[in-house]
Motif scaffolding. Structure first.
Motif, mmCIF file in Angstrom:
data_model
loop_
_atom_site.group_PDB
_atom_site.id
_atom_site.type_symbol
_atom_site.label_atom_id
_atom_site.label_comp_id
_atom_site.label_asym_id
_atom_site.label_seq_id
_atom_site.Cartn_x
_atom_site.Cartn_y
_atom_site.Cartn_z
ATOM 1 N N LEU A 159 -54.969 31.075 -0.367
ATOM 2 C CA LEU A 159 -56.110 31.905 -0.761
ATOM 3 C C LEU A 159 -57.333 31.533 0.073
ATOM 4 O O LEU A 159 -57.530 30.366 0.405
ATOM 5 C CB LEU A 159 -56.382 31.752 -2.253
ATOM 6 N N PRO A 160 -58.141 32.520 0.380
ATOM 7 C CA PRO A 160 -59.167 32.278 1.405
ATOM 8 C C PRO A 160 -60.407 31.517 0.935
ATOM 9 O O PRO A 160 -61.002 30.794 1.721
ATOM 10 C CB PRO A 160 -59.562 33.696 1.835
ATOM 11 N N ASP A 161 -60.785 31.680 -0.347
ATOM 12 C CA ASP A 161 -62.056 31.038 -0.749
ATOM 13 C C ASP A 161 -61.993 30.574 -2.206
ATOM 14 O O ASP A 161 -61.036 30.848 -2.934
ATOM 15 C CB ASP A 161 -63.218 32.017 -0.535
ATOM 16 N N THR A 162 -63.042 29.866 -2.602
ATOM 17 C CA THR A 162 -63.113 29.262 -3.940
ATOM 18 C C THR A 162 -63.060 30.348 -5.027
ATOM 19 O O THR A 162 -62.360 30.190 -6.034
ATOM 20 C CB THR A 162 -64.423 28.445 -4.059
ATOM 21 N N THR A 163 -63.779 31.436 -4.798
ATOM 22 C CA THR A 163 -63.819 32.508 -5.800
ATOM 23 C C THR A 163 -62.421 33.050 -6.061
ATOM 24 O O THR A 163 -61.983 33.201 -7.206
ATOM 25 C CB THR A 163 -64.731 33.653 -5.290
ATOM 26 N N SER A 164 -61.737 33.297 -4.959
ATOM 27 C CA SER A 164 -60.390 33.823 -5.074
ATOM 28 C C SER A 164 -59.470 32.828 -5.792
ATOM 29 O O SER A 164 -58.652 33.190 -6.620
ATOM 30 C CB SER A 164 -59.871 34.143 -3.673
ATOM 31 N N ILE A 165 -59.649 31.573 -5.420
ATOM 32 C CA ILE A 165 -58.820 30.514 -6.028
ATOM 33 C C ILE A 165 -59.060 30.452 -7.537
ATOM 34 O O ILE A 165 -58.124 30.428 -8.342
ATOM 35 C CB ILE A 165 -59.117 29.154 -5.356
ATOM 36 N N PHE A 166 -60.346 30.399 -7.875
ATOM 37 C CA PHE A 166 -60.668 30.245 -9.302
ATOM 38 C C PHE A 166 -60.187 31.461 -10.117
ATOM 39 O O PHE A 166 -59.646 31.316 -11.219
ATOM 40 C CB PHE A 166 -62.176 30.035 -9.502
ATOM 41 N N SER A 167 -60.342 32.660 -9.562
ATOM 42 C CA SER A 167 -59.885 33.847 -10.317
ATOM 43 C C SER A 167 -58.369 33.838 -10.459
ATOM 44 O O SER A 167 -57.812 34.202 -11.474
ATOM 45 C CB SER A 167 -60.391 35.121 -9.659
ATOM 46 N N PHE A 168 -57.693 33.355 -9.362
ATOM 47 C CA PHE A 168 -56.234 33.241 -9.383
ATOM 48 C C PHE A 168 -55.788 32.230 -10.433
ATOM 49 O O PHE A 168 -54.893 32.476 -11.247
ATOM 50 C CB PHE A 168 -55.764 32.828 -7.984
ATOM 51 N N VAL A 169 -56.469 31.103 -10.404
ATOM 52 C CA VAL A 169 -56.101 29.996 -11.298
ATOM 53 C C VAL A 169 -56.318 30.398 -12.775
ATOM 54 O O VAL A 169 -55.463 30.165 -13.636
ATOM 55 C CB VAL A 169 -56.912 28.736 -10.941
ATOM 56 N N CYS A 170 -57.463 30.969 -13.045
ATOM 57 C CA CYS A 170 -57.780 31.318 -14.426
ATOM 58 C C CYS A 170 -56.759 32.299 -15.013
ATOM 59 O O CYS A 170 -56.325 32.178 -16.141
ATOM 60 C CB CYS A 170 -59.183 31.930 -14.521
ATOM 61 N N LYS A 171 -56.391 33.232 -14.134
ATOM 62 C CA LYS A 171 -55.431 34.221 -14.596
ATOM 63 C C LYS A 171 -54.054 33.614 -14.817
ATOM 64 O O LYS A 171 -53.317 33.999 -15.731
ATOM 65 C CB LYS A 171 -55.338 35.363 -13.595
ATOM 66 N N GLY A 172 -53.719 32.642 -14.029
ATOM 67 C CA GLY A 172 -52.411 32.011 -14.149
ATOM 68 C C GLY A 172 -52.340 31.037 -15.320
ATOM 69 O O GLY A 172 -51.346 30.952 -16.009
ATOM 70 N N LEU A 173 -53.420 30.299 -15.548
ATOM 71 C CA LEU A 173 -53.396 29.240 -16.561
ATOM 72 C C LEU A 173 -53.445 29.787 -17.989
ATOM 73 O O LEU A 173 -53.043 29.096 -18.933
ATOM 74 C CB LEU A 173 -54.576 28.277 -16.335
ATOM 75 N N VAL A 174 -53.944 30.988 -18.096
ATOM 76 C CA VAL A 174 -54.134 31.514 -19.459
ATOM 77 C C VAL A 174 -52.802 31.719 -20.190
ATOM 78 O O VAL A 174 -52.766 31.822 -21.408
ATOM 79 C CB VAL A 174 -54.962 32.834 -19.399
#
Lengths: 536, 208
Positions: free
Chosen positions: A24-39
């Motif tokens: 993933l290219p940036d922090t924003t993308s990472i965090f949105s990806f992570v949040c969606k996955g961890l839920v």
């Protein structure tokens, strides 16, 4: 916490998310990806990423915070609220580990970014520096081309200079060889009078070194000639370009003074020379020849004068007895009947005839000696016998010339009576007679002594010593010269041709001997001579 | 038509898969994207499968050189219908609209044609562009992807869906993961734990 309560799918999801996050290219993308996955993790109701310094939204009740950080960096936190915390708790360590890994990934990404920025910066600098270097290179290249062109020009100039230098050197070498091989010495003198160049010929001519010759000229020029040399030098300075010639004597290191002729020319104003050029030539031989010629001329003149004098003397010497002979011959006819007179006159005629004969004999002898017609005729005889013959002859002679009062002595060595020699007795006798006759002629009182001894070596030594008038030292050389009479015969009232001593010397020379004279005016004379003989 | 359980190579590793795989590749550089295309297509053609590539970036020239390196003559393959290169938009957004069912029919038809043409199978690799998020029907992207999972049960076409992580946000990426049973991670094909079975996904999607 028991692992059997864990859903492996959730653990797999956490693991997969780590891999995907890397893409993933940036922090924003990472965090949105992570949040969606961890839920989807059991027990979680809501999950938010709260950035560093951000506050939790008012509508979110955070029941747990899991930091997303490393030892060096803080990227925020996972803020969790639960529907059933008990269900979640077995996953808490995995989620913490996952959050840490996300932090590590972000940190690595940040470091990579920094590295990339540095790399870009470096590349930019390299690019700038490369451009700068290219510009510099272009400048250097241009300069190099310029230098190369200059170099070529310099090289060309150098070649021209080299050729010019070679030509100059060749020219100088020719000039140097000409000077070196010249018989004359070349001297260059500056405006101060300093000899700054003297060619090698000077060493050959004078024996001095060049450095020795560069000293003051008064040290080497003959004192009497110094004045004319200085006068010539003044003329050289005054008359530019004109050749001034002077002859003078110059000291030689190992010999007498030698003669030089110097020709000087003033080229001080000539920029190529800036010197007075002296061409100096050794004329010693020419001078010697000149002197010899002068001497020969003087001698010839003297000889001519002597011959004239001799002829006059001979004429007188011949005429005197001849007159007497002729006069008394006339008287013989007038006094034919007077026996006494006849006897007396014929006696005088006879005596004068003998005198005349002597003169003629002397003339013939000297003529034979001069022409080399006299030869040595050796025979064996005892010298003591010769002495005894002379003694007998001169005892009678002494009386005859009325000089019986003079002590006539003969001194011979003790071995002489026992010696026989081979030599020309007649010539030896004539030598001794001449010397003794001469002694009687110029001795009025006192004694006349003759001596004879043999050796050392095969020599026989004689001397004839008298207490007569003597001969001044300055005339010693003349006494053996032909046609010379030291004394005025008229004053001395003696007759003679003056040929006695020259005949003596001529005979001794023929016999291979030598004669010497010791005498001073008024103290008598001693003639000593030695002749080589075969002694047996 | 029943799913065949034939073992195939996907060209990434030596791992063998049952025919009818649906794979997602999340890439972030062009080499990664390009290598996946080459490996997947070349291995398929070497296995005798009918292949197609939907890409905005790949060119015939580039692919032809890679084909040649692997002993495949591009023009020949194209003319025989073994391979076809198409632009993404031409395929996915035909008529300026994204229609999942049309796409499913297209894949189904592609597979049937491969059988008719005696290919050993069919494989498709397509790069989705972010344009899909703006275009009419684009919101049905996940529905389409999920339906592909249903399709391959009866028509075991092998499909790789490429997504550029630089062009889609993280949330979308996570959604995309949920509709692909396999993923390409660092050049290897792995099972995706986020995958949601199509029946469940479509049911939930319809509920929403």
């Amino acid at each position: 916490m028991a692992n059997d309560k864990l859903d492996p799918k959730v653990i797999g999801q956490l693991s997969l998310m780590q891999s995907v996050v890397n893409n993933l290219p940036d922090t924003t993308s990472i965090f949105s990806f992570v949040c969606k996955g961890l839920v989807d993790i059991p027990g979680i109701d809501r999950i938010l990423v709260i950035g560093p310094g951000e506050s939790v939204p008012v509508d979110h009740v955070a029941q747990m915070s899991i930091p997303i950080c490393t030892a060096d960096s803080d990227y925020g936190q996972l803020s969790l609220s639960f529907s059933d915390k008990t269900l979640f708790m077995p996953y808490e360590p995995y989620l913490s580990n996952f959050a840490f890994m996300i932090g590590v990934i972000l940190e690595q990404r940040c470091q990579r970014q920094q590295i990339e920025e540095h790399k870009q910066l470096l590349e930019q600098r390299i690019q700038e520096r490369t451009i700068e270097l290219q510009e510099k290179n272009a400048e250097i290249k241009a300069q190099n081309e310029e230098y190369q062109q200059l170099n070529e020009e310099l090289s060309q100039i150098n070649q021209e200079l080299y050729r010019a230098k070679q030509q100059t050197e060749e020219s100088e070498e020719k000039f140097r060889l000409m000077i070196k091989n010249s018989n004359d010495t070349i001297v260059l003198i500056n405006e101060k009078g300093e000899q700054f160049y003297i060619s090698d010929a000077a060493m050959r001519d004078t024996g001095f070194t060049i450095e020795e010759l560069k000293g003051p000229i008064r040290n080497v020029i003959y004192p009497d000639d110094l004045k004319i040399v200085l006068e010539a030098w003044s003329l050289v300075l005054a008359r530019k370009g004109e050749a001034i010639r002077v002859q003078y004597r110059h000291k030689h290191k190992y010999k007498e003074y030698i003669w030089f002729e110097a020709v000087g020319q003033n080229f001080l104003d000539n920029p190529a020379i800036k010197a007075v050029v002296l061409n100096v030539r050794d004329i010693t031989k020419i001078k010697e020849t000149e002197n010899e010629l002068i001497k020969a001329k003087e001698k010839a003149e003297e000889s001519d004068r002597l011959k004239t004098s001799f002829l006059q003397n001979m004429s007188h010497e011949i005429r005197t007895p001849m007159n007497a002979i002729m006069g008394f011959a006339d008287l013989l006819a007038d006094n034919f009947n007077d026996k006494e007179k006849l006897k007396k006159f014929s006696g005088i005629i006879s005596k004068r005839s003998k005198d005349l004969l002597e003169i003629i004999n002397d003339i013939l002898d000297i003529a034979k000696i001069e022409s080399g017609q006299l030869t040595v005729k050796n025979n064996e005889f005892k010298p003591i016998e010769l002495i005894e013959e002379l003694s007998a002859f001169f005892s009678e002679y002494q009386e005859r010339i009325n000089k019986g009062h003079i002590l006539f002595e003969i001194k011979t060595s003790s071995e002489l009576p026992y010696i026989t020699i081979i030599s020309d007795k007649i010539k030896l006798k004539q030598i001794l007679i001449n010397l003794i006759t001469n002694a009687f002629k110029y001795t009025d009182n006192g004694s006349i002594t003759i001596g004879c001894k043999a050796g050392p070596g095969n020599y026989l030594h004689f001397y004839v010593s008298d207490t007569g008038i003597g001969i001044p030292k300055e005339k010693h050389k003349l006494v053996f010269e032909r046609f010379t009479q030291i004394h005025n015969n008229t004053e001395r009232n003696v007759s003679g041709t003056g040929l006695g001593l020259p005949i003596v010397k001529g005979l001794i020379d023929i016999l291979g001997g030598k004669i010497s004279l010791e005498s001073e005016a008024g103290t008598g004379s001693t003639f000593a001579f030695s002749i080589p003989v075969i002694i047996s | 038509m029943e799913k065949e359980h034939k073992k195939i190579s996907l060209g990434f590793t030596s791992q063998q898969f049952d025919a009818g795989v649906h794979i997602c590749q999340i890439f972030n550089d062009n080499d990664e994207r390009h290598n996946a295309i080459i490996n997947f297509i070349v291995s398929g053609m070497q296995a005798g499968e009918k292949t197609a590539c939907f890409s905005e970036q790949e060119s015939k020239t580039t692919l032809a050189s890679f084909f040649a390196e692997n002993g495949i003559e591009y023009n020949e393959a194209e003319q025989s219908g073994d391979f076809k290169l198409s632009k993404t938009a031409e395929v996915y957004f035909e008529g300026g609209e994204f229609e999942p069912d049309r796409m499913i029919d297209l894949l189904k038809g592609f597979y049937k044609k491969s059988i008719e043409q005696n290919h050993t199978g069919a494989r498709v690799i397509g790069e989705m562009t972010p344009e899909v998020e703006q275009i009419k029907g684009g919101s049905r992207l996940l529905e389409y992807e999920s339906k592909v999972n249903l399709l391959i049960k009866t028509c075991p076409v092998n499909a790789v869906c490429q997504y550029d992580a630089r062009l889609f946000n993280g949330s979308t990426i996570m959604d995309i993961l949920k509709v692909h049973p396999y993923m390409i991670i660092r050049g290897a094909v792995v099972r995706n734990p986020f995958f949601v079975q199509p029946e469940e996904f479509l049911a939930k999607n319809n509920a929403h």
